[in-house]
Design a protein around this motif. Structure first.
Motif, PDB file in Angstrom:
ATOM      1  N   LEU A 139      30.299  -6.630  27.257  1.00  0.00           N
ATOM      2  CA  LEU A 139      29.931  -5.489  26.890  1.00  0.00           C
ATOM      3  C   LEU A 139      29.450  -5.339  25.564  1.00  0.00           C
ATOM      4  O   LEU A 139      29.229  -4.014  24.682  1.00  0.00           O
ATOM      5  CB  LEU A 139      32.278  -5.330  26.569  1.00  0.00           C
ATOM      6  CG  LEU A 139      32.075  -4.355  28.013  1.00  0.00           C
ATOM      7  CD1 LEU A 139      33.786  -3.925  27.774  1.00  0.00           C
ATOM      8  CD2 LEU A 139      32.280  -3.265  28.579  1.00  0.00           C
ATOM      9  N   GLU A 162      25.712   4.721  18.073  1.00  0.00           N
ATOM     10  CA  GLU A 162      27.032   5.342  18.311  1.00  0.00           C
ATOM     11  C   GLU A 162      28.372   4.787  18.482  1.00  0.00           C
ATOM     12  O   GLU A 162      28.401   3.515  18.692  1.00  0.00           O
ATOM     13  CB  GLU A 162      26.708   6.194  19.723  1.00  0.00           C
ATOM     14  CG  GLU A 162      25.618   7.320  19.479  1.00  0.00           C
ATOM     15  CD  GLU A 162      25.103   7.053  21.322  1.00  0.00           C
ATOM     16  OE1 GLU A 162      24.046   7.655  21.933  1.00  0.00           O
ATOM     17  OE2 GLU A 162      25.820   6.665  22.230  1.00  0.00           O
ATOM     18  N   GLN A 163      29.281   5.689  17.861  1.00  0.00           N
ATOM     19  CA  GLN A 163      30.770   4.323  18.008  1.00  0.00           C
ATOM     20  C   GLN A 163      31.905   5.142  19.081  1.00  0.00           C
ATOM     21  O   GLN A 163      32.041   6.470  19.135  1.00  0.00           O
ATOM     22  CB  GLN A 163      31.732   5.208  16.613  1.00  0.00           C
ATOM     23  CG  GLN A 163      30.943   5.262  15.431  1.00  0.00           C
ATOM     24  CD  GLN A 163      31.239   5.615  14.009  1.00  0.00           C
ATOM     25  OE1 GLN A 163      31.535   6.046  13.642  1.00  0.00           O
ATOM     26  NE2 GLN A 163      33.105   4.442  13.733  1.00  0.00           N
ATOM     27  N   HIS A 164      31.659   4.414  20.269  1.00  0.00           N
ATOM     28  CA  HIS A 164      32.117   4.138  21.828  1.00  0.00           C
ATOM     29  C   HIS A 164      33.728   3.859  21.640  1.00  0.00           C
ATOM     30  O   HIS A 164      34.171   4.257  21.913  1.00  0.00           O
ATOM     31  CB  HIS A 164      31.615   3.465  22.315  1.00  0.00           C
ATOM     32  CG  HIS A 164      29.953   4.080  22.342  1.00  0.00           C
ATOM     33  ND1 HIS A 164      30.241   5.117  23.624  1.00  0.00           N
ATOM     34  CD2 HIS A 164      29.161   3.445  22.085  1.00  0.00           C
ATOM     35  CE1 HIS A 164      28.857   5.343  24.081  1.00  0.00           C
ATOM     36  NE2 HIS A 164      27.755   4.582  23.081  1.00  0.00           N
ATOM     37  N   SER A 165      33.794   3.399  20.456  1.00  0.00           N
ATOM     38  CA  SER A 165      35.681   2.591  19.960  1.00  0.00           C
ATOM     39  C   SER A 165      36.176   2.311  18.061  1.00  0.00           C
ATOM     40  O   SER A 165      35.317   2.912  17.112  1.00  0.00           O
ATOM     41  CB  SER A 165      35.539   1.467  20.789  1.00  0.00           C
ATOM     42  OG  SER A 165      34.889   0.665  20.103  1.00  0.00           O
ATOM     43  N   ARG A 166      37.014   2.656  17.996  1.00  0.00           N
ATOM     44  CA  ARG A 166      37.189   1.961  17.254  1.00  0.00           C
ATOM     45  C   ARG A 166      37.824   0.699  16.810  1.00  0.00           C
ATOM     46  O   ARG A 166      38.552   1.000  15.383  1.00  0.00           O
ATOM     47  CB  ARG A 166      38.763   3.213  16.516  1.00  0.00           C
ATOM     48  CG  ARG A 166      38.833   4.124  16.643  1.00  0.00           C
ATOM     49  CD  ARG A 166      39.394   5.343  16.369  1.00  0.00           C
ATOM     50  NE  ARG A 166      39.560   6.550  16.433  1.00  0.00           N
ATOM     51  CZ  ARG A 166      40.610   7.209  15.779  1.00  0.00           C
ATOM     52  NH1 ARG A 166      41.949   7.328  15.819  1.00  0.00           N
ATOM     53  NH2 ARG A 166      40.287   9.195  16.549  1.00  0.00           N
ATOM     54  N   ASP A 167      37.431  -0.294  17.182  1.00  0.00           N
ATOM     55  CA  ASP A 167      37.710  -1.360  16.697  1.00  0.00           C
ATOM     56  C   ASP A 167      36.105  -2.006  16.040  1.00  0.00           C
ATOM     57  O   ASP A 167      35.821  -0.968  15.376  1.00  0.00           O
ATOM     58  CB  ASP A 167      37.219  -2.492  18.933  1.00  0.00           C
ATOM     59  CG  ASP A 167      36.192  -2.905  19.052  1.00  0.00           C
ATOM     60  OD1 ASP A 167      34.989  -1.905  18.515  1.00  0.00           O
ATOM     61  OD2 ASP A 167      35.826  -2.227  20.224  1.00  0.00           O
ATOM     62  N   GLU A 168      35.732  -3.290  16.152  1.00  0.00           N
ATOM     63  CA  GLU A 168      35.108  -4.478  14.874  1.00  0.00           C
ATOM     64  C   GLU A 168      33.486  -3.430  15.321  1.00  0.00           C
ATOM     65  O   GLU A 168      33.306  -3.925  14.111  1.00  0.00           O
ATOM     66  CB  GLU A 168      35.347  -5.628  15.290  1.00  0.00           C
ATOM     67  CG  GLU A 168      36.067  -6.403  14.620  1.00  0.00           C
ATOM     68  CD  GLU A 168      37.799  -6.269  15.245  1.00  0.00           C
ATOM     69  OE1 GLU A 168      38.758  -6.299  15.026  1.00  0.00           O
ATOM     70  OE2 GLU A 168      37.732  -5.687  16.781  1.00  0.00           O
ATOM     71  N   GLY A 179      32.755  -0.499  16.786  1.00  0.00           N
ATOM     72  CA  GLY A 179      32.884   0.748  15.987  1.00  0.00           C
ATOM     73  C   GLY A 179      32.382   0.857  14.871  1.00  0.00           C
ATOM     74  O   GLY A 179      31.937   1.735  14.353  1.00  0.00           O
TER      75      GLY A 179
END
Length: 649
Positions: A332, A357-363, A365
């Motif tokens: 990933l 593009e921000q697919h998540s709010r993790d590091e 993202g």
């Protein structure tokens, strides 16, 4: 000893991803760094090439205007001398032959550069004044440029001329004025190759250094002999005088090649180390000059260093972020990292529109958000910077265009106005002469036609006076525009104060003769003094003040004097005239303002309203201020100081 085969899978993933990412990042970074370096170098070289061409164009245009104005000033000065001598003839003080002979001596004493001279033709193309006696009286109308001079009579033109024993033609320039009473076309001429001797580089030195490339680059000018004419540090040096043979070789190569570019090592005065520079240079053959524009390579090395620091920082962050994500999500991670790598490359190539593009709010993202925020700010900064640069360039172009238009308008207007005014005044004088000589003697005092004729004669005199006043207004406007634009030529030299006073008194003799009830008093100096100034400008100030004093005085005296002060020679022009009210003592120095006559109902206009304004600006050039003290009904005193010549204080 560390053994990767015995390590845990997360360590293997971390090491594998870290190693792969490191290799990819370094390869891509190296390619980006090389591409950016080449792009920056090309941009700087293109900018230097354009700057050098712009400098050469600016120098050529400035020199051409300066020489044209210089030659026009010489020609118009000779025209003024001819007019003065002609007035002396009309007053009976000289015969026409004596006046013409004196004019010839004055004209032949004028030099322009090394070989430039003043000569005169008449309307038939016959040479009437020339420094070669063998050409005087010779019909020159067979030459094409002479026919053109006869046709135009006034203005600026260029032509090709070949001196005896010379191999080929050389380009010449000439400025002409026409003195109609003697039918003389007064021509000031010089070879264009000698223009460099007539140019004062200080006239455009400041504007020259404004056209520079990069943060630390600067332009300079060498002549064909190897002297630095314009340089921020080494002005007036010859390349043989440099403290390093290597630096002298740079100048020698520029003088030898005259057009081109190359890299070299250079050390500015006060610096210890040599730094690499690039220089573009082009020559101006008609001046014997080479215009060069240089810049240090460090101007584009700093952006490269910044890109390297950004890339190293991004690498460190990426390696650290691999630790928490190495637990089973290696697959990933590769895609966002590849996208990030691609976006960095595009951004490094100048594409600030890239976003992640921000697919998540993790590091990952958060990192994508930071990248987008950084790119948005970078885009905004870039747009603001481009907008500001475009706005300033447009403003600069508009200002330059406005200044050029103003200068061209004033020069053209003064020329176009002077030509018809000269004809008008000449024809008016001719009409008045014939009218008085042919018509007035046959008309009796009681003849009704005689009454109308005398009224016509009076009106003719009024028209002539107003035409001459309009001519003075045109001259004053041109002087005022030159001073305000900083283009007035100042020929400062040591002047005897006593001689300055005597010259002004002699020139004001006609004013005293017109008003016999007024005594012109020139006070003797208590001790000899000398000032450093332009003789014509100081004479202009004193004559203007004396003229105003006579105009505003009906009886009494006009006093011209000078005394020694700490500031220099303190000049005074005092009269016993009508005086100036307190509320007008500053307004009289305003452009076009003319003082009120509190003691008279007369609406007579005394002048153009520019004289005192021009006088104040001339005096201000020497660090002084023209002031006036006055009492209504008792008179006025105008005072100013001029600094002493070296050794006087």
């Amino acid at each position: 000893m560390f053994n990767l085969g015995d390590s845990r899978i997360r360590t293997k993933l971390y090491v594998a991803y870290a190693g792969a990412f490191l290799v990819i990042f370094l390869v891509a970074g190296g390619i980006i760094h090389a591409q950016v370096r080449n792009i920056l170098r090309r941009n700087i070289e293109n900018e230097l090439a354009k700057t050098t061409e712009a400098l050469r164009t600016m120098v050529r245009a400035t020199v051409d205007v300066s020489i044209r104005n210089y030659m026009r000033a010489v020609s118009e000065k000779c025209l003024d001398e001819a007019r003065y001598l002609h007035r002396q003839v009309k007053r009976g003080r000289l015969t026409e032959a004596e006046a013409k002979d004196r004019a010839r001596r004055i004209f032949l004493s004028q030099t322009i550069g090394r070989t430039g001279r003043v000569y005169c033709l008449n309307s038939q193309g016959i040479m009437v004044v020339h420094h070669k006696r063998s050409l005087v009286g010779v019909d020159m109308s067979g030459l094409a440029f002479v026919r053109e001079q006869v046709r135009r009579k006034e203005g600026y033109m260029t032509y090709e001329w070949k001196e005896p024993l010379e191999a080929g033609n050389r380009s010449k320039a000439v400025y002409m004025t026409y003195f109609e009473p003697w039918d003389w076309i007064i021509s000031a001429s010089s070879y264009r190759e000698e223009f460099a001797q007539l140019v004062n580089v200080e006239d455009f030195r400041q504007r020259f250094f404004e056209l520079r490339s990069g943060r630390s680059g600067y332009p300079y000018v060498l002549d064909y002999n190897g002297y630095l004419l314009i340089h921020p540090y080494l002005r007036g040096f010859h390349y043989r005088d440099y403290d390093s043979p290597g630096l002298g070789a740079v100048a020698r190569r520029i003088v030898k090649e005259r057009n081109g570019h190359f890299d070299y090592m250079w050390r500015n005065p006060g610096e210890q180390t040599l730094k690499k520079k690039v220089v573009y240079f082009k020559d101006i053959p008609e001046l014997g000059w080479v215009v060069a524009s240089s810049s240090y390579y460090q101007d584009f090395q700093q952006p490269l260093d910044a890109i390297g620091y950004v890339m190293l920082t991004a690498l460190a962050v990426a390696v650290l972020l691999m630790i928490p994500v190495s637990f089973g999500i290696g697959a990933l991670i590769t895609r966002p990292i590849g996208k990030l790598q691609e976006n960095f490359a595009r951004a490094a190539d100048g594409d600030f529109s890239v976003r992640m593009e921000q697919h998540s709010r993790d590091e990952l993202g958060l990192m994508a958000g930071y990248f987008n925020s950084f790119m948005e700010r970078l885009t905004a900064y870039s747009q603001d910077l481009e907008s500001e640069i475009a706005r300033r360039k447009q403003t600069e172009k508009e200002l330059i265009a406005m200044d050029r238009a103003k200068t061209m308008f004033l020069a053209s207007a003064s020329h176009e106005l002077r030509t018809p005014l000269t004809s008008i005044i000449g024809f008016l004088k001719l009409m008045e002469k014939h009218f008085r000589a042919r018509f007035m003697p046959v008309l009796g005092p009681l003849d009704p036609v005689g009454l109308q004729a005398r009224k016509f004669e009076k009106n003719l005199t009024i028209v002539q006076v107003e035409a001459e006043r309009l001519g003075r207004l045109v001259n004053d406007l041109l002087d005022l525009s030159k001073i305000e634009a900083g283009r007035m030529e100042w020929r400062d030299r040591p002047l005897s104060v006593d001689r300055v006073l005597r010259r002004a008194a002699e020139a004001s003799g006609a004013l005293a003769e017109e008003k016999p009830g007024i005594e012109l008093v020139v006070e003797s100096l208590a001790e000899p003094m000398a000032v450093r100034a332009d003789a014509d400008k100081i004479h202009q100030v004193l004559i203007n003040l004396l003229s105003n004093a006579f105009k505003n005085t009906d009886a009494g005296s006009v006093t011209l004097s000078a005394v020694r002060t700490e500031a220099g020679a303190y000049f005074s022009v005092c009269d016993t005239g009508r005086g100036i009210s307190e509320d007008e003592r500053e307004r009289i120095f305003d452009i076009f303002y003319q003082g009120r006559d509190e003691n008279s109902r007369s609406t007579h206009v005394f002048g153009t309203g520019l004289g005192l304004s021009i006088c104040r600006k001339i005096v201000a050039h020497y660090g002084s201020r023209l002031v006036v003290d006055s009492v209504l009904g008792k008179g006025s005193c105008f005072r100013f100081s001029i600094p002493f010549a070296e050794g006087e204080d």
